[in-house]
Enzyme design. Structure first.
Site, PDB file in Angstrom:
ATOM      1  N   CYS A  42       0.835  -1.199   0.000  1.00  0.00           N
ATOM      2  CA  CYS A  42       0.000   0.000   0.000  1.00  0.00           C
ATOM      3  C   CYS A  42       0.877   1.259   0.000  1.00  0.00           C
ATOM      4  O   CYS A  42       1.972   1.265   0.543  1.00  0.00           O
ATOM      5  CB  CYS A  42      -0.915  -0.007   1.222  1.00  0.00           C
ATOM      6  SG  CYS A  42      -2.073   1.387   1.252  1.00  0.00           S
ATOM      7  N   ASP A  44       0.386   3.795   1.690  1.00  0.00           N
ATOM      8  CA  ASP A  44       0.336   4.384   3.036  1.00  0.00           C
ATOM      9  C   ASP A  44       1.740   4.704   3.564  1.00  0.00           C
ATOM     10  O   ASP A  44       2.625   3.837   3.567  1.00  0.00           O
ATOM     11  CB  ASP A  44      -0.372   3.392   3.988  1.00  0.00           C
ATOM     12  CG  ASP A  44      -0.773   4.044   5.305  1.00  0.00           C
ATOM     13  OD1 ASP A  44       0.118   4.612   5.981  1.00  0.00           O
ATOM     14  OD2 ASP A  44      -1.958   3.987   5.647  1.00  0.00           O
ATOM     15  N   ARG A  46       2.886   4.970   6.371  1.00  0.00           N
ATOM     16  CA  ARG A  46       3.311   4.272   7.593  1.00  0.00           C
ATOM     17  C   ARG A  46       3.845   2.869   7.335  1.00  0.00           C
ATOM     18  O   ARG A  46       4.203   2.150   8.261  1.00  0.00           O
ATOM     19  CB  ARG A  46       2.137   4.199   8.575  1.00  0.00           C
ATOM     20  CG  ARG A  46       1.619   5.558   9.002  1.00  0.00           C
ATOM     21  CD  ARG A  46       0.257   5.438   9.674  1.00  0.00           C
ATOM     22  NE  ARG A  46      -0.754   4.929   8.748  1.00  0.00           N
ATOM     23  CZ  ARG A  46      -2.022   4.664   9.082  1.00  0.00           C
ATOM     24  NH1 ARG A  46      -2.403   4.851  10.330  1.00  0.00           N
ATOM     25  NH2 ARG A  46      -2.873   4.208   8.182  1.00  0.00           N
ATOM     26  N   HIS A  98      -2.123  -3.996   5.012  1.00  0.00           N
ATOM     27  CA  HIS A  98      -1.917  -3.597   6.413  1.00  0.00           C
ATOM     28  C   HIS A  98      -3.265  -3.298   7.056  1.00  0.00           C
ATOM     29  O   HIS A  98      -4.185  -2.810   6.399  1.00  0.00           O
ATOM     30  CB  HIS A  98      -0.992  -2.375   6.507  1.00  0.00           C
ATOM     31  CG  HIS A  98      -1.575  -1.121   5.923  1.00  0.00           C
ATOM     32  ND1 HIS A  98      -2.111  -0.121   6.691  1.00  0.00           N
ATOM     33  CD2 HIS A  98      -1.747  -0.721   4.641  1.00  0.00           C
ATOM     34  CE1 HIS A  98      -2.560   0.844   5.907  1.00  0.00           C
ATOM     35  NE2 HIS A  98      -2.355   0.509   4.648  1.00  0.00           N
ATOM     36  N   CYS A 101      -6.115   0.097   6.967  1.00  0.00           N
ATOM     37  CA  CYS A 101      -5.861   0.610   5.611  1.00  0.00           C
ATOM     38  C   CYS A 101      -7.013   1.537   5.197  1.00  0.00           C
ATOM     39  O   CYS A 101      -8.165   1.118   5.150  1.00  0.00           O
ATOM     40  CB  CYS A 101      -5.728  -0.552   4.632  1.00  0.00           C
ATOM     41  SG  CYS A 101      -5.403  -0.005   2.937  1.00  0.00           S
TER      42      CYS A 101
HETATM   43 ZN   LIG Z   1      -3.431   1.153   2.984  1.00  0.00          ZN
END
Ligand SMILES: [Zn+2]
Length: 218
Positions: A42, A44, A46, A98, A101
């Site tokens: 992803c 993302d 993080r 994750h 998400c």
């Molecule tokens: Zn995500």
């Protein structure tokens, strides 16, 4: 502006650190790449691929998008898989989702998300495919977490549907496709232990793209 300028300071420090550890680090890095892993994760912020796996530059070929989707008509992810398998000869392909998400969360909301609709549709399709299991989970957060896992399973299956993966595996017994989930609360990577051989066998009833190819004799 301070944080923007900071990045270049960070970079110079990083160069100094890497060179202190290995004087030839960048000379070697510039020569070639020979990663064993393709990581599809992803976008993302993080979930940084190299850091969570403890891998150095050159160790992993990376593709990231919102909610780690592997869409058949996405020329980007399809090109990444094709290049990683045919030219880099990666031994493992990892689809890593994750928990928490945002993409998966958005897909669970019955709402028009504009330009994101076609992207989220893929996750909504995963929900529909596993509706009975998900609908039986009454706790919304647990249902959300399970959808994250099922999305990884379906996207890993989409990787296995590609011609390059099926043909390379028939010839070489690699790449192996894996499904992982990263837990933001603990930092732990969880292997969903998807059964690659079993999925390959099942999907090849319909998606077999090795027609006419013979496995090498032992
Ligand atoms: Zn995500």
């Amino acid at each position: 502006m301070a944080s923007y300028e900071q990045i270049f300071d960070n970079n110079r420090k990083w160069v100094a650190e890497m060179t202190a550890k290995d004087a030839n680090f960048f000379e070697k890095l510039a020569r070639d790449q020979n990663p064993d892993y393709l990581y599809i994760g992803c976008s993302d912020s993080r979930v940084p691929a190299n850091e969570i796996m403890g891998l150095e530059p050159g160790d992993v070929f990376v593709h990231r998008n919102v909610a780690n989707l592997v869409n058949n008509t996405d020329l980007n992810v399809m090109s990444v898989i094709n290049y990683a398998v045919k030219h880099l000869s990666v031994k493992h392909i990892i689809v890593c989702g994750h928990y928490n998400c945002g993409g998966v969360k958005a897909a669970m909301m019955p709402k028009d998300m504009g330009l994101l609709n076609p992207w989220l549709r893929t996750i909504r399709d995963v929900y529909r495919m596993h509706y009975d299991e998900l609908d039986a989970i009454k706790d919304e957060h647990k249902r959300y977490s399970r959808l994250v896992e099922l999305n990884v399973l379906e996207q890993a299956t989409n990787v296995i549907k590609t011609a390059s993966v099926q043909q390379c595996y028939l010839q070489n017994k690699y790449p192996i496709v894996h499904g992982w989930v990263f837990d933001l609360h603990t930092g732990i990577l969880i292997d969903l232990n998807i059964n690659f051989e079993k999925i390959l066998k099942e999907i090849q009833k319909i998606y077999d793209l090795t027609g006419g190819m013979a496995a090498p004799s032992e």
